[in-house]
Scaffold this motif. Sequence first.
Motif, mmCIF file in Angstrom:
data_model
loop_
_atom_site.group_PDB
_atom_site.id
_atom_site.type_symbol
_atom_site.label_atom_id
_atom_site.label_comp_id
_atom_site.label_asym_id
_atom_site.label_seq_id
_atom_site.Cartn_x
_atom_site.Cartn_y
_atom_site.Cartn_z
ATOM 1 N N GLY A 29 49.122 28.130 6.561
ATOM 2 C CA GLY A 29 48.747 29.067 6.159
ATOM 3 C C GLY A 29 49.537 30.270 6.651
ATOM 4 N N SER A 30 49.914 31.668 5.577
ATOM 5 C CA SER A 30 50.512 32.813 6.481
ATOM 6 C C SER A 30 49.850 33.325 7.516
ATOM 7 C CB SER A 30 50.412 34.265 5.333
ATOM 8 O OG SER A 30 50.744 34.642 4.998
ATOM 9 N N PRO A 31 50.803 33.453 8.774
ATOM 10 C CA PRO A 31 50.295 34.105 9.841
ATOM 11 C C PRO A 31 50.730 35.145 9.937
ATOM 12 C CG PRO A 31 52.618 33.006 9.374
ATOM 13 C CD PRO A 31 52.212 32.689 8.597
ATOM 14 N N GLU A 32 49.310 35.682 11.405
ATOM 15 C CA GLU A 32 49.703 36.745 11.378
ATOM 16 C C GLU A 32 50.349 36.992 13.281
ATOM 17 O OE1 GLU A 32 46.185 39.374 9.358
ATOM 18 O OE2 GLU A 32 46.963 40.449 10.774
ATOM 19 N N LEU A 33 51.285 37.125 13.535
ATOM 20 C CA LEU A 33 51.328 37.207 15.194
ATOM 21 C C LEU A 33 52.121 38.571 15.685
ATOM 22 C CD1 LEU A 33 54.430 34.701 13.513
ATOM 23 C CD2 LEU A 33 52.711 34.546 16.146
ATOM 24 N N PHE A 34 52.136 38.412 17.055
ATOM 25 C CA PHE A 34 51.547 39.409 17.409
ATOM 26 C C PHE A 34 52.284 39.187 19.043
ATOM 27 C CE2 PHE A 34 48.592 41.609 15.234
ATOM 28 C CZ PHE A 34 47.735 40.791 15.385
ATOM 29 N N TRP A 35 52.941 40.234 20.128
ATOM 30 C CA TRP A 35 53.811 40.701 21.585
ATOM 31 C C TRP A 35 52.487 41.193 21.954
ATOM 32 C CZ3 TRP A 35 56.729 36.483 23.863
ATOM 33 C CH2 TRP A 35 57.540 36.088 23.464
ATOM 34 N N LYS A 65 59.780 32.806 9.143
ATOM 35 C CA LYS A 65 58.750 31.162 8.404
ATOM 36 C C LYS A 65 58.690 29.743 8.525
ATOM 37 C CE LYS A 65 55.360 34.361 5.835
ATOM 38 N NZ LYS A 65 54.656 34.463 5.087
ATOM 39 N N GLY A 66 60.844 29.676 8.459
ATOM 40 C CA GLY A 66 60.762 28.464 7.969
ATOM 41 C C GLY A 66 61.512 28.293 9.572
ATOM 42 N N GLU A 67 61.397 29.038 10.701
ATOM 43 C CA GLU A 67 61.920 28.787 11.807
ATOM 44 C C GLU A 67 60.626 28.421 12.411
ATOM 45 O OE1 GLU A 67 66.723 29.013 12.482
ATOM 46 O OE2 GLU A 67 65.014 30.173 13.923
ATOM 47 N N THR A 68 59.749 28.855 12.220
ATOM 48 C CA THR A 68 58.481 29.039 12.345
ATOM 49 C C THR A 68 58.440 29.940 13.282
ATOM 50 O OG1 THR A 68 57.916 26.676 13.649
ATOM 51 C CG2 THR A 68 56.782 27.286 11.467
ATOM 52 N N SER A 69 59.226 30.952 14.204
ATOM 53 C CA SER A 69 59.877 31.253 15.044
ATOM 54 C C SER A 69 58.884 32.382 14.835
ATOM 55 C CB SER A 69 61.070 31.099 15.590
ATOM 56 O OG SER A 69 62.115 31.789 14.643
ATOM 57 N N PHE A 70 58.910 33.591 16.781
ATOM 58 C CA PHE A 70 59.150 35.654 16.392
ATOM 59 C C PHE A 70 59.132 35.335 17.878
ATOM 60 C CE2 PHE A 70 56.892 39.156 15.096
ATOM 61 C CZ PHE A 70 56.110 39.612 16.173
ATOM 62 N N HIS A 71 60.406 35.018 17.732
ATOM 63 C CA HIS A 71 61.023 35.390 18.955
ATOM 64 C C HIS A 71 61.266 36.784 19.488
ATOM 65 C CE1 HIS A 71 62.057 30.807 18.808
ATOM 66 N NE2 HIS A 71 63.478 31.509 18.470
ATOM 67 N N LEU A 72 60.792 37.348 21.052
ATOM 68 C CA LEU A 72 61.213 39.168 20.875
ATOM 69 C C LEU A 72 62.440 39.533 21.435
ATOM 70 C CD1 LEU A 72 59.177 41.206 21.487
ATOM 71 C CD2 LEU A 72 59.000 40.793 23.296
ATOM 72 N N LYS A 73 63.244 40.354 20.873
ATOM 73 C CA LYS A 73 64.300 40.914 21.328
ATOM 74 C C LYS A 73 64.549 42.341 21.529
ATOM 75 C CE LYS A 73 66.180 37.734 18.059
ATOM 76 N NZ LYS A 73 67.041 37.598 16.570
#
Lengths: 110, 116
Positions: A29-35, A65-73
Amino acid sequence: AQRVTQPEKLLSVFKGAPVELKCNYSYSGSPELFWYVQYSRQRLQLLLRHISRESIKGFTADLNKGETSFHLKKPFAQEEDSAMYYCALRGGYNTDKLIFGTGTRLQVFP
Amino acid sequence: GAGVSQSPSNKVTEKGKDVELRCDPISGHTALYWYRQSLGQGLEFLIYFQGNSAPDKSGLPSDRFSAERTGGSVSTLTIQRTQQEDSAVYLCASSLRTSGQYYEQYFGPGTRLTVT
């Protein structure tokens, strides 16, 4: 299955160096992501959320979404950034339940 | 204003005893969440309340764990016949409401439970 993976338990850098804290997720589905961040002897607190697309304390995170990532920079780490960082996924549209990763401890040396 | 408060801050108990952990959410917050923070496990969701009802109890690890919320405010997490693997920091969070738009969760300081 819904899952959040943070592969690094500890990340150590020197002040002024770039930082990237990795986060990968599994969600249909459509994710919601947080740090979320937890500074020493403080409560867990929200740092940023992907839908806001904002920079907080110099940190940014882009949902890929392609890499299913949410990296913090952050381009230039500061000593005060030393803390525990948790990536989290909202468990579903009708809930604010959060699924957390195991966390990455960031140490910034002077 | 006052944030989420939890009591006790630390609890040491003997294996087999029952314990109660308390959470006072931010006034006006209708949603309340319990999480567990174990060494090396990150934060695990346990249960959440919308008002006094608990639509999602999926994270409770066993039937020794139960929680209730009264008056849409204070919540108590009860662990019966504690085991050593129950040792963890138990975190409570509250938010304005749930469903639809996400509302930020505000976390309490946690209760550190040690089962000897």
